[in-house]
Scaffold this active site. Structure first.
Site, short mmCIF file in Angstrom:
data_model
loop_
_atom_site.label_atom_id
_atom_site.label_comp_id
_atom_site.label_asym_id
_atom_site.label_seq_id
_atom_site.Cartn_x
_atom_site.Cartn_y
_atom_site.Cartn_z
N GLY A 51 0.82 -1.20 0.00
CA GLY A 51 0.00 0.00 0.00
C GLY A 51 0.85 1.26 0.00
O GLY A 51 2.05 1.22 0.27
N GLY B 240 0.99 5.36 1.40
CA GLY B 240 0.46 6.27 2.39
C GLY B 240 0.95 7.68 2.14
O GLY B 240 1.58 7.97 1.11
N LYS C 105 8.30 -0.67 5.32
CA LYS C 105 7.86 0.66 4.90
C LYS C 105 9.07 1.47 4.48
O LYS C 105 10.09 1.50 5.17
CB LYS C 105 7.11 1.36 6.04
CG LYS C 105 6.56 2.73 5.66
CD LYS C 105 5.91 3.43 6.84
CE LYS C 105 4.61 2.80 7.23
NZ LYS C 105 3.89 3.61 8.26
N ASP D 273 -5.13 7.74 15.94
CA ASP D 273 -5.59 7.68 14.55
C ASP D 273 -6.20 6.31 14.27
O ASP D 273 -5.89 5.67 13.27
CB ASP D 273 -4.41 7.94 13.61
CG ASP D 273 -4.85 8.20 12.17
OD1 ASP D 273 -5.99 8.68 11.98
OD2 ASP D 273 -4.06 7.94 11.24
N ASP E 181 0.15 1.58 12.49
CA ASP E 181 0.26 2.98 12.05
C ASP E 181 0.21 3.93 13.24
O ASP E 181 -0.81 4.55 13.53
CB ASP E 181 -0.84 3.32 11.05
CG ASP E 181 -0.47 4.55 10.21
OD1 ASP E 181 0.39 5.33 10.66
OD2 ASP E 181 -1.04 4.72 9.13
N PHE F 43 3.32 9.22 3.56
CA PHE F 43 4.76 9.42 3.69
C PHE F 43 5.60 8.45 2.87
O PHE F 43 6.81 8.63 2.74
CB PHE F 43 5.17 9.31 5.16
CG PHE F 43 4.48 10.32 6.04
CD1 PHE F 43 4.48 11.66 5.71
CD2 PHE F 43 3.83 9.92 7.19
CE1 PHE F 43 3.84 12.60 6.51
CE2 PHE F 43 3.20 10.85 8.00
CZ PHE F 43 3.20 12.19 7.66
N GLY F 44 5.00 7.39 2.33
CA GLY F 44 5.81 6.44 1.58
C GLY F 44 5.01 5.21 1.20
O GLY F 44 3.78 5.22 1.18
#
Length: 231
Positions: free
Chosen positions: A37, A39, A59, A167, A185, A41-42
């Site tokens: 996936g 996001g 990640k 979050d 996350d 930021f990366g």
């Protein structure tokens, strides 16, 4: 080892070099299999370690391309994850900084070439609650309760360690093949306080209510009453 300056923090970081060629720990230790996936930021990739043969999520974040606030968010996630070890929290293994890799996949080839990247090695969870609801559309009672209890046990542990998730969304609650739920996350994680604890609990309740839509209509009323008692 080559010394280089991080363009965001101004700190000196080290990049390993072998025979005057840049050495990549990512390419040396892992086989990149597929994109998990993207996001803010990366990107995250499913990888297999070449020695232990286990599968991991890695990640890849271009830290040189982030502003100070975004950089602090990424580092905060690493600081939070390295302190946590629980069956309902995505496990952190290690992290390191090196130049980006190219040619492994179309996505990784498009990474910013001139900035250092932070690599975060984590437990592999290929699906989230968001994926479950979007792809399956149906949820049996046993799976529902397993996920709900996993979320609550993960939050209880997290709050007990002095952290607030901050979050909690269906896309940030991940699932193993056996249906076990894991919180992940932690970029917005913060120190514990009563106000944000209630926000975490409200977010958890919202997720459980959203999952009710995928439950047999005949079970919804009874489950909804039980959920209200829990929260």
């Amino acid at each position: 080892m080559e010394e280089m300056t991080c363009p965001v923090t101004g700190c000196m970081i080290w990049s390993p070099i072998i025979k005057n060629e840049k050495f990549s720990r990512y390419l040396s230790d892992f086989r990149e299999l597929n994109l998990l996936g993207k996001g803010a930021f990366g990107c995250a990739y499913k990888c297999q370690h070449k020695i232990d043969q286990n599968f991991y999520a890695i990640k890849m974040v271009p830290i040189g391309g982030l502003n100070k606030m975004s950089f602090e968010t990424v580092i905060k996630e690493v600081h939070a994850m390295c302190k946590l070890e629980h069956s309902n929290v995505v496990r952190y293994y290690t992290s390191w900084v090196e130049p980006p890799t190219f040619g492994i996949s179309e996505e990784s080839s498009s990474q910013q070439p001139d900035v250092p990247h932070l690599y975060i090695q984590m437990e592999l969870c290929e699906r989230s609650i968001e994926d479950l609801l979007r792809e399956d559309g149906k949820l049996d009672k046993k799976t529902y309760w397993k996920i709900v209890m996993g979320i609550m046990q993960g939050l209880e542990y997290l709050h007990g360690k002095g952290f607030i998730h901050g979050d909690l969304l269906p896309c940030n609650v991940f699932l193993l093949h056996n249906g076990e739920a894991k919180l992940g996350d932690f970029g917005l994680a913060k120190s514990f306080d009563a106000e944000h604890e209630m926000k975490d609990l409200k977010a958890a309740k919202d997720i459980t209510v959203e999952m009710l839509r995928a439950i047999d209509p005949n079970l919804k009323n009874d489950l909804n009453k039980t959920v209200k008692k829990i929260f």
